[in-house]
Motif scaffolding. Structure first.
Motif, PDB file in Angstrom:
ATOM      1  N   VAL A  59      46.960  42.507  48.067  1.00  0.00           N
ATOM      2  CA  VAL A  59      47.781  41.310  47.837  1.00  0.00           C
ATOM      3  C   VAL A  59      47.508  40.365  48.992  1.00  0.00           C
ATOM      4  O   VAL A  59      47.149  40.805  50.086  1.00  0.00           O
ATOM      5  CB  VAL A  59      49.286  41.640  47.749  1.00  0.00           C
ATOM      6  CG1 VAL A  59      49.537  42.796  46.792  1.00  0.00           C
ATOM      7  CG2 VAL A  59      49.876  41.940  49.118  1.00  0.00           C
ATOM      8  N   THR A  60      47.667  39.060  48.750  1.00  0.00           N
ATOM      9  CA  THR A  60      47.290  38.113  49.789  1.00  0.00           C
ATOM     10  C   THR A  60      48.136  36.855  49.780  1.00  0.00           C
ATOM     11  O   THR A  60      48.675  36.464  48.740  1.00  0.00           O
ATOM     12  CB  THR A  60      45.803  37.725  49.645  1.00  0.00           C
ATOM     13  OG1 THR A  60      45.413  36.954  50.795  1.00  0.00           O
ATOM     14  CG2 THR A  60      45.549  36.886  48.401  1.00  0.00           C
ATOM     15  N   SER A  61      48.232  36.241  50.955  1.00  0.00           N
ATOM     16  CA  SER A  61      48.843  34.916  51.069  1.00  0.00           C
ATOM     17  C   SER A  61      47.757  33.878  51.345  1.00  0.00           C
ATOM     18  O   SER A  61      48.053  32.723  51.614  1.00  0.00           O
ATOM     19  CB  SER A  61      49.832  34.918  52.240  1.00  0.00           C
ATOM     20  OG  SER A  61      49.156  35.266  53.445  1.00  0.00           O
ATOM     21  N   ASN A  62      46.485  34.302  51.225  1.00  0.00           N
ATOM     22  CA  ASN A  62      45.348  33.509  51.707  1.00  0.00           C
ATOM     23  C   ASN A  62      44.791  32.601  50.610  1.00  0.00           C
ATOM     24  O   ASN A  62      43.910  32.989  49.847  1.00  0.00           O
ATOM     25  CB  ASN A  62      44.293  34.503  52.199  1.00  0.00           C
ATOM     26  CG  ASN A  62      43.114  33.848  52.851  1.00  0.00           C
ATOM     27  OD1 ASN A  62      42.848  32.671  52.643  1.00  0.00           O
ATOM     28  ND2 ASN A  62      42.383  34.617  53.648  1.00  0.00           N
ATOM     29  N   TYR A  66      44.391  42.523  42.356  1.00  0.00           N
ATOM     30  CA  TYR A  66      44.311  41.573  43.469  1.00  0.00           C
ATOM     31  C   TYR A  66      45.339  40.481  43.170  1.00  0.00           C
ATOM     32  O   TYR A  66      45.131  39.656  42.292  1.00  0.00           O
ATOM     33  CB  TYR A  66      42.889  40.999  43.557  1.00  0.00           C
ATOM     34  CG  TYR A  66      42.680  40.007  44.687  1.00  0.00           C
ATOM     35  CD1 TYR A  66      43.058  40.311  45.992  1.00  0.00           C
ATOM     36  CD2 TYR A  66      42.088  38.768  44.444  1.00  0.00           C
ATOM     37  CE1 TYR A  66      42.862  39.406  47.029  1.00  0.00           C
ATOM     38  CE2 TYR A  66      41.876  37.852  45.472  1.00  0.00           C
ATOM     39  CZ  TYR A  66      42.268  38.172  46.763  1.00  0.00           C
ATOM     40  OH  TYR A  66      42.070  37.267  47.786  1.00  0.00           O
ATOM     41  N   LEU A  67      46.474  40.515  43.854  1.00  0.00           N
ATOM     42  CA  LEU A  67      47.579  39.594  43.560  1.00  0.00           C
ATOM     43  C   LEU A  67      47.744  38.572  44.685  1.00  0.00           C
ATOM     44  O   LEU A  67      47.459  38.857  45.845  1.00  0.00           O
ATOM     45  CB  LEU A  67      48.874  40.368  43.346  1.00  0.00           C
ATOM     46  CG  LEU A  67      48.868  41.407  42.201  1.00  0.00           C
ATOM     47  CD1 LEU A  67      50.270  42.006  42.022  1.00  0.00           C
ATOM     48  CD2 LEU A  67      48.411  40.791  40.878  1.00  0.00           C
ATOM     49  N   PHE A  68      48.245  37.386  44.339  1.00  0.00           N
ATOM     50  CA  PHE A  68      48.204  36.268  45.294  1.00  0.00           C
ATOM     51  C   PHE A  68      49.389  35.330  45.130  1.00  0.00           C
ATOM     52  O   PHE A  68      49.274  34.124  45.302  1.00  0.00           O
ATOM     53  CB  PHE A  68      46.878  35.511  45.115  1.00  0.00           C
ATOM     54  CG  PHE A  68      46.570  35.174  43.676  1.00  0.00           C
ATOM     55  CD1 PHE A  68      46.059  36.131  42.812  1.00  0.00           C
ATOM     56  CD2 PHE A  68      46.790  33.901  43.186  1.00  0.00           C
ATOM     57  CE1 PHE A  68      45.784  35.829  41.479  1.00  0.00           C
ATOM     58  CE2 PHE A  68      46.529  33.592  41.858  1.00  0.00           C
ATOM     59  CZ  PHE A  68      46.022  34.566  41.004  1.00  0.00           C
ATOM     60  N   GLU A  69      50.572  35.917  44.817  1.00  0.00           N
ATOM     61  CA  GLU A  69      51.782  35.102  44.627  1.00  0.00           C
ATOM     62  C   GLU A  69      52.053  34.189  45.819  1.00  0.00           C
ATOM     63  O   GLU A  69      52.488  33.041  45.665  1.00  0.00           O
ATOM     64  CB  GLU A  69      52.984  36.020  44.378  1.00  0.00           C
ATOM     65  CG  GLU A  69      54.295  35.319  44.115  1.00  0.00           C
ATOM     66  CD  GLU A  69      54.262  34.428  42.894  1.00  0.00           C
ATOM     67  OE1 GLU A  69      54.147  34.940  41.778  1.00  0.00           O
ATOM     68  OE2 GLU A  69      54.334  33.179  43.037  1.00  0.00           O
ATOM     69  N   ILE A  96      53.495  43.355  46.500  1.00  0.00           N
ATOM     70  CA  ILE A  96      53.422  44.771  46.902  1.00  0.00           C
ATOM     71  C   ILE A  96      54.282  45.616  45.959  1.00  0.00           C
ATOM     72  O   ILE A  96      53.875  46.664  45.462  1.00  0.00           O
ATOM     73  CB  ILE A  96      53.895  44.945  48.366  1.00  0.00           C
ATOM     74  CG1 ILE A  96      52.904  44.269  49.328  1.00  0.00           C
ATOM     75  CG2 ILE A  96      54.083  46.423  48.712  1.00  0.00           C
ATOM     76  CD1 ILE A  96      53.350  44.274  50.795  1.00  0.00           C
ATOM     77  N   ILE A  97      55.489  45.107  45.687  1.00  0.00           N
ATOM     78  CA  ILE A  97      56.434  45.839  44.847  1.00  0.00           C
ATOM     79  C   ILE A  97      55.942  45.928  43.410  1.00  0.00           C
ATOM     80  O   ILE A  97      56.082  46.944  42.740  1.00  0.00           O
ATOM     81  CB  ILE A  97      57.795  45.129  44.920  1.00  0.00           C
ATOM     82  CG1 ILE A  97      58.360  45.274  46.328  1.00  0.00           C
ATOM     83  CG2 ILE A  97      58.768  45.694  43.900  1.00  0.00           C
ATOM     84  CD1 ILE A  97      59.530  44.351  46.600  1.00  0.00           C
ATOM     85  N   ASP A  98      55.351  44.841  42.927  1.00  0.00           N
ATOM     86  CA  ASP A  98      54.802  44.829  41.565  1.00  0.00           C
ATOM     87  C   ASP A  98      53.754  45.942  41.436  1.00  0.00           C
ATOM     88  O   ASP A  98      53.766  46.731  40.485  1.00  0.00           O
ATOM     89  CB  ASP A  98      54.196  43.444  41.286  1.00  0.00           C
ATOM     90  CG  ASP A  98      53.612  43.315  39.891  1.00  0.00           C
ATOM     91  OD1 ASP A  98      53.453  44.333  39.195  1.00  0.00           O
ATOM     92  OD2 ASP A  98      53.301  42.174  39.495  1.00  0.00           O
ATOM     93  N   ILE A  99      52.852  45.992  42.405  1.00  0.00           N
ATOM     94  CA  ILE A  99      51.813  47.025  42.368  1.00  0.00           C
ATOM     95  C   ILE A  99      52.427  48.414  42.515  1.00  0.00           C
ATOM     96  O   ILE A  99      52.120  49.324  41.748  1.00  0.00           O
ATOM     97  CB  ILE A  99      50.757  46.769  43.464  1.00  0.00           C
ATOM     98  CG1 ILE A  99      49.963  45.503  43.114  1.00  0.00           C
ATOM     99  CG2 ILE A  99      49.817  47.977  43.607  1.00  0.00           C
ATOM    100  CD1 ILE A  99      48.998  45.048  44.177  1.00  0.00           C
ATOM    101  N   ALA A 100      53.348  48.544  43.477  1.00  0.00           N
ATOM    102  CA  ALA A 100      53.952  49.856  43.732  1.00  0.00           C
ATOM    103  C   ALA A 100      54.676  50.387  42.496  1.00  0.00           C
ATOM    104  O   ALA A 100      54.597  51.570  42.171  1.00  0.00           O
ATOM    105  CB  ALA A 100      54.915  49.770  44.918  1.00  0.00           C
ATOM    106  N   ALA A 101      55.354  49.481  41.788  1.00  0.00           N
ATOM    107  CA  ALA A 101      56.141  49.913  40.624  1.00  0.00           C
ATOM    108  C   ALA A 101      55.244  50.270  39.442  1.00  0.00           C
ATOM    109  O   ALA A 101      55.693  50.907  38.494  1.00  0.00           O
ATOM    110  CB  ALA A 101      57.129  48.813  40.222  1.00  0.00           C
TER     111      ALA A 101
END
Lengths: 404, 404
Positions: free
Chosen positions: B96-99, B121-124, B309-314
């Motif tokens: 996951v990224t803030s970039n 690969y998530l980027f909210e 992170i939570i989306d992936i973890a869940a």
């Protein structure tokens, strides 16, 4: 092919068929499979509709068809819609709904039946029409503890209050006009008495705090007592009157309420006008975020129903996170007398009134006097204190508005 | 226990550790398992941080630890962040990224590597800080064809323009003050030249239309040419100047651009002030919806990283819908000359100027004259037409602003 049955072919039902058709290719790409309407349940016939051949009158046809995996309930109310939803979930079918009354009254039970049968009960369209709010509050804000939600959740009352503000017209005139041009229903009670907003805030409170309150048991005040004079007073103070649904926790218990409030110009809800809805969510990490858009209307609401259908279709066969709501007991409900906020108090403008009021409220800055009334903004206090001060001021009390 | 590694322990990195800690119980309930930070990669030591023991300097420790299933990249830039992200995805770890720069420049490739390795690969956090926008556009608006997106995506420039508007001060003064109190960076180029907004709109364009444009190849105009006089002109016309990032399709090709625009008072972006961001999405079924909130800041941005992170973890271990972006070829990019909108034209106020301008533009209503300039709103026309008319009016052309 994923088969869907629509229950109810009114405004939202026919809109949902339209949305699934209009964006068919894109939806198929997203889901990875075609999504098609197989049945539409309605008491009526629609001989001239392109969907005429899909109309059925017997719910059992849908219930007994193993090909139907998703049912969209758009009947409304908590009668037959409840019965149909329950039997669909028990038959292992996923259900999506636009029915806020049903979710508010039986959401806890229906979620638990869904979980027990490994299916989902989604309700994005029940609050905020087309505005994505249920899924963002469930998933995107999961990293946040919700502190409060404030919403303009009813388009009809917001339209009426906007016109009262812009035109200085009384509610009765604007309401008649709104009925004439379709912005208000022939029987506007559920809207103008705040009942519609109450059902919606009860749903948002359950999403925020896990307990679902009885919408009939919360404090609900509609807009019928709002006068042109009140609107003018708000303007003089730099505020606008909006019907605000609010939820937060008070002393560890859940509070939900609906009342007309004076909204400060620096609050993003201040600019939510006409039939639009705005939902301001405060998270403990995020701060305040607002979701804004069309809170009603055929295609916006249908697009929310369709988003739930697509969510289920894209994840069919995968285990889903069950939603757990508990029915709030009397002990879970906060006492509104413990709630505190800033208020605008309005008293009769009697001789020496302000000096009497200052004895009770402290120094009064920027009092607005007009038409025999004096109005001022008082610092944060509980509802209990506010009622005491209003009763004991020695000046005839007219009314108060909570400020947001 | 789900183990996370944080890359970069700056503002967002330390915020993410804080968010995961502060809402630990709630997150564990949502995910169904504890989520814990196992490593923090940074070049520096943080001896006084409660997270000091988690700091590592060697990325291989993280990469080779099979217990780490999620990596949050908050390094920024497209250098080492690119290398680390790629090797993480290839090692079967979710990222996951803030970039925003990395997503804008290498999103298509990184999504495809993620898909090939069955990870996400998530980027909210890359757009809109804490505002939920990536996931709602991906999931909630899936039933809609996106028509356009207009965003106030950069808090620094919005803060500067808000103060220029409220105080009538020139940009240079406001910028200095903004730098002094931390609302603008020492080197404000990426913000005030519109580059930050360009990267973000390129990401929203890819979400909307599937093609990712080169952020260096789109039309980008910052706020450095906006004068106090322009701000006054906007006010006289009933508008406010905001830096607007825009995307839509023109002739089947994707257009993305950034420019200071005059925003009408009935546009919900008009009320987005100070460091706040607002993103107005128009769907073909939904109509317009706006997402509003804090577009930057430690905890809001960290809460978006945490939501990924939570989306992936869940959903660990479940197959996920791969995100497919194509790198736009020159042929996929719309020519900005074909873009059309309403404009405010500003000319020098010369003798008989208005009658000359009326020959070219038609009847000019409500022209605003001040300080030797005449400004007016012209009907919709393409950029090409606008440039031709400006050049051939026979009156010295000063500048134009697109209107929204």
């Amino acid at each position: 092919m994923i088969n869907v049955a629509l229950l109810g072919f009114g405004v939202v039902g026919s809109g949902t068929a339209e949305v699934l058709d209009a964006n068919r290719a894109q939806i198929e790409k997203y889901v990875g499979d075609a999504v098609a309407v197989k049945y539409i349940l309605d008491l009526r016939e629609f001989p001239n509709s392109p969907y005429a051949s899909l109309i059925v009158h017997d719910y059992d046809i849908i219930l007994n068809d193993p090909e139907v995996s998703i049912i969209a309930e758009m009947i409304g109310g908590a009668g037959v819609a409840y019965k149909f939803t329950k039997s669909a979930l028990e038959a292992g079918k996923n259900v999506v709904t636009s029915n806020k009354e049903l979710v508010a009254r039986h959401g806890a039970e229906l979620h638990s039946i869904a979980a027990a049968h490994g299916v989902r009960y989604l309700f994005e369209a029940s609050v905020g029409g087309g505005i994505p709010i249920i899924r963002p509050m469930t998933n995107d804000l999961a990293a946040n503890g919700i502190i409060s939600v404030d919403g303009i959740l009813n388009g009809t009352t917001n339209y009426i209050l906007t016109r009262m503000t812009n035109e200085g017209a009384p509610l009765s005139d604007v309401l008649k006009d709104a009925q004439a041009n379709g912005y208000a229903e022939a029987d506007p009670t559920a809207d103008i008495e705040g009942l519609d907003a109450a059902r919606k805030i009860v749903i948002l409170a359950a999403l925020s705090f896990g307990k679902i309150l009885d919408p009939d048991a919360i404090s609900v005040e509609g807009i019928t007592a709002v006068t042109s004079e009140d609107v003018k007073t708000a303007e003089a103070l730099g505020y606008k009157i909006k019907l605000i649904a609010h939820t937060e926790q008070v002393g560890g218990k859940t509070l939900a309420m609906v009342s007309p409030r004076m909204v400060r110009s620096d609050n993003p809800l201040y600019s939510v006008e006409d039939v639009f809805n705005g939902i301001l969510v405060e998270g403990n990490m995020l701060g305040k975020a607002m979701f804004y858009g069309r809170g009603a209307g055929k295609l916006p609401t249908a697009s929310a129903v369709a988003s739930d259908i697509i969510d289920i279709a894209a994840n069919l066969g995968k285990a889903s996170r069950p939603m757990k709501w508990e029915v709030a007991t009397a002990d879970d409900m906060a006492d509104i007398n413990d709630y505190s906020c800033v208020n605008v108090f309005i008293f009769e403008d009697v001789r020496c009134g302000v000096s009497k009021l200052e004895k009770v409220f402290g120094k009064i800055d920027r009092a607005v006097k007009s038409n025999g009334r004096v109005a001022f903004t008082a610092p944060t206090m509980t509802e209990r204190e506010a009622a005491e001060k209003a009763a004991n001021a020695g000046v005839p009390f007219v009314k108060k508005f909570r400020v947001i």
